[in-house]
Design a protein around this motif. Structure first.
Motif, short mmCIF file in Angstrom:
data_model
loop_
_atom_site.label_atom_id
_atom_site.label_comp_id
_atom_site.label_asym_id
_atom_site.label_seq_id
_atom_site.Cartn_x
_atom_site.Cartn_y
_atom_site.Cartn_z
N ASN A 13 -21.56 52.09 27.96
CA ASN A 13 -20.47 51.76 28.45
C ASN A 13 -21.02 50.58 27.08
OD1 ASN A 13 -17.92 51.59 28.88
ND2 ASN A 13 -18.11 50.58 30.22
N LEU A 14 -20.72 49.72 27.07
CA LEU A 14 -20.71 48.73 25.18
C LEU A 14 -21.07 49.95 24.73
CD1 LEU A 14 -23.06 45.88 27.02
CD2 LEU A 14 -20.55 46.58 27.22
N LEU A 15 -22.12 50.61 23.71
CA LEU A 15 -21.65 51.38 22.50
C LEU A 15 -20.75 51.80 22.27
CD1 LEU A 15 -24.92 51.33 20.75
CD2 LEU A 15 -24.87 53.14 21.56
N SER A 16 -20.92 52.77 23.51
CA SER A 16 -19.01 54.02 23.63
C SER A 16 -17.83 53.01 23.21
CB SER A 16 -18.89 54.33 24.38
OG SER A 16 -18.22 53.46 25.68
N CYS A 17 -17.77 51.69 23.62
CA CYS A 17 -16.46 50.81 23.79
C CYS A 17 -16.25 50.66 22.32
CB CYS A 17 -16.00 49.78 24.11
SG CYS A 17 -16.28 50.47 25.68
N THR A 18 -18.12 49.52 21.58
CA THR A 18 -17.67 49.37 19.52
C THR A 18 -17.51 50.79 19.25
OG1 THR A 18 -19.49 48.11 20.27
CG2 THR A 18 -19.03 49.01 17.93
N ASN A 56 -12.29 53.56 8.34
CA ASN A 56 -13.63 53.50 8.46
C ASN A 56 -13.43 55.85 9.09
OD1 ASN A 56 -14.59 51.19 9.65
ND2 ASN A 56 -13.15 51.44 11.43
N THR A 57 -14.46 56.06 8.15
CA THR A 57 -13.78 57.55 7.22
C THR A 57 -15.98 58.37 7.54
OG1 THR A 57 -14.89 57.11 5.21
CG2 THR A 57 -12.46 56.28 5.71
N GLY A 58 -16.28 57.58 8.05
CA GLY A 58 -17.34 58.59 8.69
C GLY A 58 -17.64 59.59 9.69
N THR A 59 -18.59 60.52 9.10
CA THR A 59 -18.18 61.87 10.25
C THR A 59 -17.70 61.71 11.34
OG1 THR A 59 -19.40 63.07 8.12
CG2 THR A 59 -19.35 63.99 9.75
N VAL A 60 -18.64 60.95 12.24
CA VAL A 60 -18.96 60.78 13.29
C VAL A 60 -17.57 60.08 13.88
CG1 VAL A 60 -19.53 57.82 12.91
CG2 VAL A 60 -19.92 59.65 15.79
N TYR A 61 -16.64 59.34 13.40
CA TYR A 61 -15.53 58.96 13.89
C TYR A 61 -14.30 60.00 13.89
CZ TYR A 61 -17.62 54.71 12.98
OH TYR A 61 -18.63 53.58 13.08
N ARG A 62 -15.20 61.13 13.41
CA ARG A 62 -13.76 62.28 13.06
C ARG A 62 -14.07 63.35 14.23
NH1 ARG A 62 -14.42 66.03 9.78
NH2 ARG A 62 -12.68 66.17 9.61
N LEU A 63 -15.29 63.04 15.17
CA LEU A 63 -14.87 64.35 16.02
C LEU A 63 -14.79 63.68 16.85
CD1 LEU A 63 -18.97 64.28 15.74
CD2 LEU A 63 -17.47 66.31 16.01
N PRO A 64 -14.63 64.60 18.29
CA PRO A 64 -12.90 64.31 19.66
C PRO A 64 -13.46 63.24 20.40
CG PRO A 64 -14.06 66.88 19.50
CD PRO A 64 -14.11 66.18 17.83
N LEU A 65 -12.87 61.73 20.45
CA LEU A 65 -13.80 60.77 21.40
C LEU A 65 -13.88 61.62 22.83
CD1 LEU A 65 -14.40 58.49 21.39
CD2 LEU A 65 -12.02 57.64 22.37
N ILE A 66 -13.07 62.56 23.38
CA ILE A 66 -12.49 62.53 24.35
C ILE A 66 -13.53 63.68 24.75
CG2 ILE A 66 -11.79 62.95 26.63
CD1 ILE A 66 -11.03 60.37 25.71
N ALA A 67 -13.81 64.56 23.84
CA ALA A 67 -14.99 66.14 24.49
C ALA A 67 -16.07 65.38 24.15
CB ALA A 67 -13.85 66.62 23.19
N MET A 68 -16.51 64.80 23.88
CA MET A 68 -17.38 64.04 23.02
C MET A 68 -18.41 63.25 24.03
SD MET A 68 -18.79 66.36 20.69
CE MET A 68 -20.36 65.44 20.41
N ALA A 111 -25.60 49.67 16.66
CA ALA A 111 -25.41 51.13 16.49
C ALA A 111 -24.56 52.01 16.55
CB ALA A 111 -25.96 52.22 17.53
N THR A 112 -23.28 51.94 17.16
CA THR A 112 -22.03 52.01 16.47
C THR A 112 -21.19 51.33 15.61
OG1 THR A 112 -20.77 51.76 18.83
CG2 THR A 112 -22.34 54.01 18.43
N LEU A 113 -21.56 49.93 15.24
CA LEU A 113 -21.14 49.47 14.51
C LEU A 113 -20.51 50.06 13.46
CD1 LEU A 113 -19.26 46.57 14.34
CD2 LEU A 113 -21.56 45.85 13.40
N PRO A 114 -19.50 49.40 12.93
CA PRO A 114 -18.75 50.56 10.86
C PRO A 114 -20.02 50.11 10.05
CG PRO A 114 -16.97 50.39 12.22
CD PRO A 114 -18.20 49.50 12.93
N ALA A 115 -20.07 51.15 9.11
CA ALA A 115 -21.35 50.66 8.00
C ALA A 115 -20.47 49.37 7.46
CB ALA A 115 -21.65 52.31 7.56
N ARG A 116 -19.39 49.55 7.41
CA ARG A 116 -18.35 48.82 6.25
C ARG A 116 -18.57 47.71 6.74
NH1 ARG A 116 -14.26 46.50 7.90
NH2 ARG A 116 -13.03 47.82 10.03
N LEU A 117 -19.54 47.27 7.58
CA LEU A 117 -19.71 45.65 8.68
C LEU A 117 -21.10 45.46 8.77
CD1 LEU A 117 -16.98 46.18 11.22
CD2 LEU A 117 -16.82 44.88 9.02
#
Length: 390
Positions: free
Chosen positions: A85-90, A221-233, A49-55
């Motif tokens: 935890n597994l999903l967030s680490c991917t 990995n230029t998708g919008t979701v990866y731009r958001l602040p990790l720790i805050a989210m 689910a959180t694997l980059p679209a490029r892959l």
């Protein structure tokens, strides 16, 4: 495996709920997820689910991440928690240098990684070509299933303080059997220890780069979701599990109460006004929590899609409101647990396990009210933040 769309992912997660409920007691006794459950998460495509679209991954947004974790948590709190935890680490690996991503994903697109992102527990110092890392970290949920683990540490002697995160392959850290707990027993959230291990430069990042979309992985990995602040989210990842457990507990109680008769008075409980009030309050609490969690995910996503990032006060608010929502979820479970009377204390009643699990989950730093409220309150008064990672 082709990338799955949002609706398919949600449908597959929902289809696993009864399966996970059947395994919940065994999962708790095992103190980790059964191999069959790990296989289900992979075979269903949910781990991508959180694997980059490029892959070929789904690269879902934060709302969908939350909904997936919440659904699995309705079936088994421990499974939802480990999946979180597994999903967030991917997701986190997508922020690492391309070389680190390739080392993992060239070998296996379904590679499982867990993490213990607790900075004060680790010590790092620069070395030729990388870092020397030492420490002992608790709460490695799902650590027994991972091919690698994310650790966090403070750089020794750095001024101002330097926060770094490290990706360490399995075999270079020691898993300690420490997870003997009252709740979330099936998560296998054991301690991990490292003594002066070398970590090459490409397997480490400055944690502050995850705040403003300047992490190395943002270049590929230029998708919008990866731009958001990790720790805050991160409120959303853990909050999703807390939410799912609460929703299941409330609806299970409502369903059971439709036909339940009091042992002492012989009355149908569904006819008692006091029960009506408790059900209404519990349902209102979880519905409000869901709106808070998902609303903040949607707000942050909309800001990023507009080309900006949430400001400092918004980030602090997300964490504070996430912790407030967790309190509502616990309140809802407490209400139906009390209304269940003596029947709620038996191990055979899933509510007994959920009561223990949700209070354990709500102890997570992202779901704890006081520290998150302090940060938000400071910013509201114009003071400097006490959490630079946000």
């Amino acid at each position: 495996m082709a990338a799955l769309d949002r609706e398919t992912l949600l449908a597959r997660a929902e289809s696993l709920i009864p399966v996970l409920r059947e395994r919940a007691a065994a999962t708790e006794e095992l103190r980790r997820l059964p191999d069959e459950t790990i296989a289900d998460l992979i075979d269903s495509g949910l781990m991508r689910a959180t694997l980059p679209a490029r892959l070929g991954g789904a690269e879902v947004d934060y709302r969908t991440m939350m909904e997936l974790v919440a659904l699995l948590s309705r079936g088994c709190g421990s499974t939802g928690w480990v999946y979180c935890n597994l999903l967030s680490c991917t997701f986190m690996l997508a922020l690492w240098p391309r070389q680190a991503q390739d080392e993992i994903w060239d070998a296996d697109l379904d590679a499982l990684m867990a993490g213990s992102v607790i900075f004060p527990c680790g010590r790092a110092r620069r070395a030729n070509g990388g870092w020397r890392l030492s420490g002992r970290w608790p709460f490695g949920s799902g650590i027994n299933h991972g091919c690698a683990h994310f650790f966090a540490a403070m750089v020794e002697g750095a001024e101002p303080p330097e926060f770094r995160m490290f990706l360490v392959p399995q075999g270079e850290y020691t898993v300690l059997d420490t997870w003997h707990t009252s709740g979330l027993r099936g998560t296998g959230s054991n301690d991990a220890a490292i003594e002066d291990a070398f970590v090459p430069e490409h397997r480490s990042i400055d944690a502050l780069t995850t705040r403003d979309a300047t992490a190395p992985g943002n270049a590929v990995n230029t998708g919008t979701v990866y731009r958001l602040p990790l720790i805050a989210m991160f409120f959303s990842w853990v909050g999703a599990s807390v939410l799912g457990m609460a929703e299941a507990a409330v609806e299970d109680y409502v369903e059971a109460t439709r036909t339940r008769v009091s042992h002492y008075a012989g009355q149908r409980l569904a006819e008692l006004g006091t029960i009506h009030v408790k059900i209404a309050e519990a349902r209102a609490a979880v519905a409000t929590a869901r709106r808070i969690y998902l609303g903040n995910c949607d707000e942050a996503t909309a800001i990023a899609e507009g080309g900006a990032l949430p400001d400092a006060e918004a980030r602090a608010r997300y964490r504070a409101e996430g912790a407030y929502a967790a309190g509502l979820c616990c309140q809802a479970v407490d209400l139906v647990a009390a209304a269940s009377g003596g029947g709620g204390v038996y191990d055979r009643n899933p509510l007994s396990r959920t009561f223990r699990d949700i209070h354990t989950g709500a102890a997570h730093i992202t779901q704890t009210w006081d520290p998150n409220a302090v940060t938000y309150g400071r910013l509201a008064l114009g003071l400097e933040t006490d959490n630079p990672l946000l």
